[in-house]
Design a protein around this motif. Structure first.
Motif, PDB file in Angstrom:
ATOM      1  N   GLU A 221       0.816  -1.215   0.000  1.00 32.65           N
ATOM      2  CA  GLU A 221       0.000   0.000   0.000  1.00 32.65           C
ATOM      3  C   GLU A 221       0.854   1.272   0.000  1.00 32.65           C
ATOM      4  OE1 GLU A 221      -3.313   0.181   2.624  1.00 32.65           O
ATOM      5  OE2 GLU A 221      -4.146  -1.724   1.948  1.00 32.65           O
ATOM      6  N   GLU A 222       2.178   1.085   0.001  1.00 26.80           N
ATOM      7  CA  GLU A 222       3.079   2.218  -0.207  1.00 26.80           C
ATOM      8  C   GLU A 222       3.043   2.673  -1.663  1.00 26.80           C
ATOM      9  OE1 GLU A 222       6.865   0.748   0.975  1.00 26.80           O
ATOM     10  OE2 GLU A 222       6.261   0.362   3.057  1.00 26.80           O
ATOM     11  N   ILE A 223       2.485   1.836  -2.528  1.00 27.18           N
ATOM     12  CA  ILE A 223       2.406   2.139  -3.958  1.00 27.18           C
ATOM     13  C   ILE A 223       1.039   2.772  -4.246  1.00 27.18           C
ATOM     14  CG2 ILE A 223       2.517   1.183  -6.283  1.00 27.18           C
ATOM     15  CD1 ILE A 223       4.005  -1.234  -5.071  1.00 27.18           C
ATOM     16  N   PRO A 224       0.998   4.013  -4.717  1.00 29.23           N
ATOM     17  CA  PRO A 224      -0.283   4.692  -4.963  1.00 29.23           C
ATOM     18  C   PRO A 224      -1.209   3.905  -5.893  1.00 29.23           C
ATOM     19  CG  PRO A 224       1.530   6.253  -5.112  1.00 29.23           C
ATOM     20  CD  PRO A 224       2.145   4.895  -4.988  1.00 29.23           C
ATOM     21  N   GLU A 225      -0.629   3.255  -6.919  1.00 27.18           N
ATOM     22  CA  GLU A 225      -1.445   2.491  -7.867  1.00 27.18           C
ATOM     23  C   GLU A 225      -2.172   1.339  -7.189  1.00 27.18           C
ATOM     24  OE1 GLU A 225       1.919   4.385 -10.167  1.00 27.18           O
ATOM     25  OE2 GLU A 225       1.688   3.307  -8.262  1.00 27.18           O
ATOM     26  N   VAL A 226      -1.539   0.746  -6.175  1.00 27.77           N
ATOM     27  CA  VAL A 226      -2.170  -0.352  -5.436  1.00 27.77           C
ATOM     28  C   VAL A 226      -3.364   0.167  -4.647  1.00 27.77           C
ATOM     29  CG1 VAL A 226      -1.856  -2.048  -3.583  1.00 27.77           C
ATOM     30  CG2 VAL A 226      -0.059  -1.725  -5.306  1.00 27.77           C
ATOM     31  N   HIS A 233     -12.012  -1.046  -6.844  1.00 26.68           N
ATOM     32  CA  HIS A 233     -12.778  -2.290  -6.862  1.00 26.68           C
ATOM     33  C   HIS A 233     -13.471  -2.592  -5.529  1.00 26.68           C
ATOM     34  CE1 HIS A 233      -9.980  -2.811 -10.269  1.00 26.68           C
ATOM     35  NE2 HIS A 233     -10.945  -3.550 -10.794  1.00 26.68           N
ATOM     36  N   GLY A 234     -13.244  -1.746  -4.535  1.00 21.23           N
ATOM     37  CA  GLY A 234     -13.873  -1.968  -3.240  1.00 21.23           C
ATOM     38  C   GLY A 234     -13.331  -3.203  -2.528  1.00 21.23           C
ATOM     39  N   TYR A 235     -12.046  -3.483  -2.719  1.00 23.43           N
ATOM     40  CA  TYR A 235     -11.430  -4.666  -2.119  1.00 23.43           C
ATOM     41  C   TYR A 235     -11.055  -4.432  -0.654  1.00 23.43           C
ATOM     42  CZ  TYR A 235     -10.776  -6.648  -6.836  1.00 23.43           C
ATOM     43  OH  TYR A 235     -10.963  -7.175  -8.091  1.00 23.43           O
ATOM     44  N   ASP A 236     -10.986  -5.525   0.083  1.00 22.98           N
ATOM     45  CA  ASP A 236     -10.482  -5.515   1.462  1.00 22.98           C
ATOM     46  C   ASP A 236      -9.441  -6.629   1.563  1.00 22.98           C
ATOM     47  OD1 ASP A 236     -10.071  -5.126   4.154  1.00 22.98           O
ATOM     48  OD2 ASP A 236     -11.858  -6.268   4.767  1.00 22.98           O
ATOM     49  N   PRO A 237      -8.227  -6.380   1.091  1.00 26.24           N
ATOM     50  CA  PRO A 237      -7.224  -7.449   0.973  1.00 26.24           C
ATOM     51  C   PRO A 237      -6.888  -8.137   2.299  1.00 26.24           C
ATOM     52  CG  PRO A 237      -6.516  -5.454  -0.159  1.00 26.24           C
ATOM     53  CD  PRO A 237      -7.701  -5.084   0.675  1.00 26.24           C
ATOM     54  N   GLN A 238      -6.698  -9.444   2.213  1.00 21.22           N
ATOM     55  CA  GLN A 238      -6.202 -10.230   3.340  1.00 21.22           C
ATOM     56  C   GLN A 238      -4.692 -10.356   3.155  1.00 21.22           C
ATOM     57  OE1 GLN A 238      -8.332 -11.647   5.869  1.00 21.22           O
ATOM     58  NE2 GLN A 238      -9.727 -10.179   4.903  1.00 21.22           N
ATOM     59  N   TYR A 239      -3.943  -9.510   3.829  1.00 20.36           N
ATOM     60  CA  TYR A 239      -2.495  -9.494   3.631  1.00 20.36           C
ATOM     61  C   TYR A 239      -1.786 -10.597   4.409  1.00 20.36           C
ATOM     62  CZ  TYR A 239      -2.991  -4.885   1.453  1.00 20.36           C
ATOM     63  OH  TYR A 239      -3.327  -3.857   0.623  1.00 20.36           O
ATOM     64  N   ARG A 240      -0.702 -11.059   3.814  1.00 18.59           N
ATOM     65  CA  ARG A 240       0.193 -11.972   4.519  1.00 18.59           C
ATOM     66  C   ARG A 240       0.962 -11.175   5.569  1.00 18.59           C
ATOM     67  NH1 ARG A 240       5.474 -13.030   3.779  1.00 18.59           N
ATOM     68  NH2 ARG A 240       5.523 -11.759   1.869  1.00 18.59           N
ATOM     69  N   PRO A 253      14.690 -12.776   2.919  1.00 16.60           N
ATOM     70  CA  PRO A 253      15.051 -11.352   2.854  1.00 16.60           C
ATOM     71  C   PRO A 253      14.480 -10.595   1.657  1.00 16.60           C
ATOM     72  CG  PRO A 253      16.932 -12.702   2.230  1.00 16.60           C
ATOM     73  CD  PRO A 253      15.880 -13.645   2.738  1.00 16.60           C
ATOM     74  N   ARG A 254      14.074 -11.316   0.585  1.00 13.52           N
ATOM     75  CA  ARG A 254      13.691 -10.619  -0.647  1.00 13.52           C
ATOM     76  C   ARG A 254      12.211 -10.784  -1.018  1.00 13.52           C
ATOM     77  NH1 ARG A 254      18.886 -12.823  -2.184  1.00 13.52           N
ATOM     78  NH2 ARG A 254      17.833 -14.620  -3.110  1.00 13.52           N
ATOM     79  N   ARG A 255      11.491 -11.639  -0.316  1.00 13.91           N
ATOM     80  CA  ARG A 255      10.131 -11.953  -0.751  1.00 13.91           C
ATOM     81  C   ARG A 255       9.218 -10.728  -0.796  1.00 13.91           C
ATOM     82  NH1 ARG A 255       5.775 -16.488   1.547  1.00 13.91           N
ATOM     83  NH2 ARG A 255       4.117 -15.897   0.088  1.00 13.91           N
ATOM     84  N   GLU A 256       9.184  -9.954   0.278  1.00 12.98           N
ATOM     85  CA  GLU A 256       8.287  -8.791   0.344  1.00 12.98           C
ATOM     86  C   GLU A 256       8.511  -7.845  -0.830  1.00 12.98           C
ATOM     87  OE1 GLU A 256       6.491  -6.868   4.301  1.00 12.98           O
ATOM     88  OE2 GLU A 256       8.666  -7.016   4.329  1.00 12.98           O
ATOM     89  N   GLU A 257       9.764  -7.529  -1.079  1.00  9.88           N
ATOM     90  CA  GLU A 257      10.096  -6.578  -2.142  1.00  9.88           C
ATOM     91  C   GLU A 257       9.768  -7.161  -3.515  1.00  9.88           C
ATOM     92  OE1 GLU A 257      11.148  -2.857  -3.487  1.00  9.88           O
ATOM     93  OE2 GLU A 257      10.804  -3.561  -1.439  1.00  9.88           O
ATOM     94  N   TYR A 258      10.037  -8.447  -3.683  1.00  9.33           N
ATOM     95  CA  TYR A 258       9.759  -9.145  -4.948  1.00  9.33           C
ATOM     96  C   TYR A 258       8.262  -9.101  -5.267  1.00  9.33           C
ATOM     97  CZ  TYR A 258      10.119 -13.067  -8.350  1.00  9.33           C
ATOM     98  OH  TYR A 258      10.086 -13.866  -9.467  1.00  9.33           O
ATOM     99  N   GLU A 259       7.442  -9.430  -4.279  1.00  4.05           N
ATOM    100  CA  GLU A 259       5.990  -9.401  -4.470  1.00  4.05           C
ATOM    101  C   GLU A 259       5.510  -7.987  -4.788  1.00  4.05           C
ATOM    102  OE1 GLU A 259       4.468 -13.043  -1.580  1.00  4.05           O
ATOM    103  OE2 GLU A 259       4.994 -11.107  -0.688  1.00  4.05           O
ATOM    104  N   LYS A 260       6.094  -7.028  -4.111  1.00  6.53           N
ATOM    105  CA  LYS A 260       5.728  -5.622  -4.314  1.00  6.53           C
ATOM    106  C   LYS A 260       6.036  -5.185  -5.742  1.00  6.53           C
ATOM    107  CE  LYS A 260       6.768  -1.193  -1.995  1.00  6.53           C
ATOM    108  NZ  LYS A 260       7.614  -0.594  -0.928  1.00  6.53           N
TER     109      LYS A 260
END
Length: 338
Positions: A221-226, A233-240, A253-260
């Motif tokens: 959610e640091e990304i404005p486009e996200v 779409h009125g989403y309520d994401p279930q975040y990991r 060490p890299r998963r979060e950034e990779y997914e982002k």
């Protein structure tokens, strides 16, 4: 490894993809793909893509191993091996794609060699074998089998569904839906599922923090486009939620950034077309999940559309006006429907 070495490593894994139908998948091809990401994103993308491809790329050799495993698996043939293989019917009922026919051809060749048995496709039997490469959401297998069950109304039989692997929720959902249909039709059909145990991957909601699919944390959610995508779409994401536990697919060490990164560029790709189906999501086709299925499985036959768009979207031969011309794929698909 340097970026050049990572490109070469990835190219080595995917070099035989679709037998070269889309051109040479060499180091230059991988570099052309990764250049579409921002300069400071490229190393992470290459490192993690190299990692998951080495772990989860289904090669032709994997198909051959599956066939050998089927023939020698008591889960498949039950108590009487010879009687089973002399009476089994191999289902070839896939209505989309060619993976089943390809696997069936390999299987029939091996069965003929081992047991001297031929002509077993779509015969009437009490033992049926349905082979495919992988269960993602289970939708395709359900579509195939539900149509066949309604058309043939088999009774007093067993169907053994064999795949290289599956996503846990997909297999669970498929089993429940087929059992409900069998009950509705009033037929006596037993279901059996079989796969390599190390190819059963986690994607259940209650186990999201241990998931083996692309499942972003709230940092996206640091990304404005996200944020715009969620609100639109009125989403309520279930975040990991990061738990620090070792994952079999991603590096800690890299998963979060990779997914982002993949989510950001998946949204960019979505923006190329104004007429996307509601199942087209930045992290792969899915009916329900807000960001997409997020599959981490690849195949030498075709890149699943359940995978993030950055891997498969695009066609270098598309005309300039077409949305597919706006992105160069790592593993091009031959079809964009299903």
């Amino acid at each position: 490894m340097t970026n050049e070495e990572l490109c070469l490593s990835i190219a080595t894994v995917i070099s035989n993809y679709r037998n070269g139908e889309f051109g040479e998948y060499d180091k230059a091809h991988v570099w052309r793909w990764v250049e579409q990401f921002d300069v400071d994103e490229r190393q992470i993308v290459l490192q993690e893509t190299n990692r998951i491809l080495k772990k989860n790329f289904i090669s032709r050799e994997s198909f051959n191993k599956l066939v050998d495993a089927i023939i020698s698996s008591q889960v498949v043939y039950g108590e009487n091996k010879d009687n089973y293989w002399n009476s089994v019917s191999l289902l070839e009922i896939q209505r989309k794609g060619s993976s089943q026919k390809e696997l069936n051809d390999i299987f029939c060749s091996k069965l003929s060699e081992v047991y001297n048995i031929d002509n077993i496709i779509n015969c009437e039997s009490r033992e049926y074998l349905y082979i495919d490469d992988f269960i993602f959401s289970g939708g395709r297998v359900y579509s195939d089998l539900s149509f066949w069950l309604r058309e043939t109304m088999p009774n007093e039989c067993r169907i053994c569904i064999v795949t290289i692997g599956w996503y846990l929720y997909g297999q669970y959902s498929l089993k429940k839906r087929l059992e409900a249909l069998i009950s509705l039709l009033g037929i006596n059909v037993e279901l059996e599922f079989c796969s390599f145990t190390n190819r059963r991957l986690e994607n259940r909601l209650f186990r999201k923090d241990f998931s083996e699919v692309f499942w972003p944390t709230s940092c996206v959610e640091e990304i404005p486009e996200v944020v715009n995508y969620i609100e639109e779409h009125g989403y309520d994401p279930q975040y990991r939620v990061e738990n620090g536990i070792k994952n079999s697919v991603f590096s800690r060490p890299r998963r979060e950034e990779y997914e982002k990164i993949l989510l950001k560029h998946g949204l960019k790709i979505l923006g190329f077309s104004k007429n996307n189906s509601r199942v087209v999501k930045p992290l792969g086709y899915h009916q329900f999940n807000e960001f997409g299925f997020g599959s981490t499985i690849f195949s030498f036959r075709n890149c699943p559309n359940n995978n993030p768009l950055v891997f498969w979207w695009g066609d270098p031969e598309a005309p300039d006006w077409h949305p597919f011309s706006k992105w160069y794929p790592l593993l091009q698909r031959d079809t964009y429907g299903d």
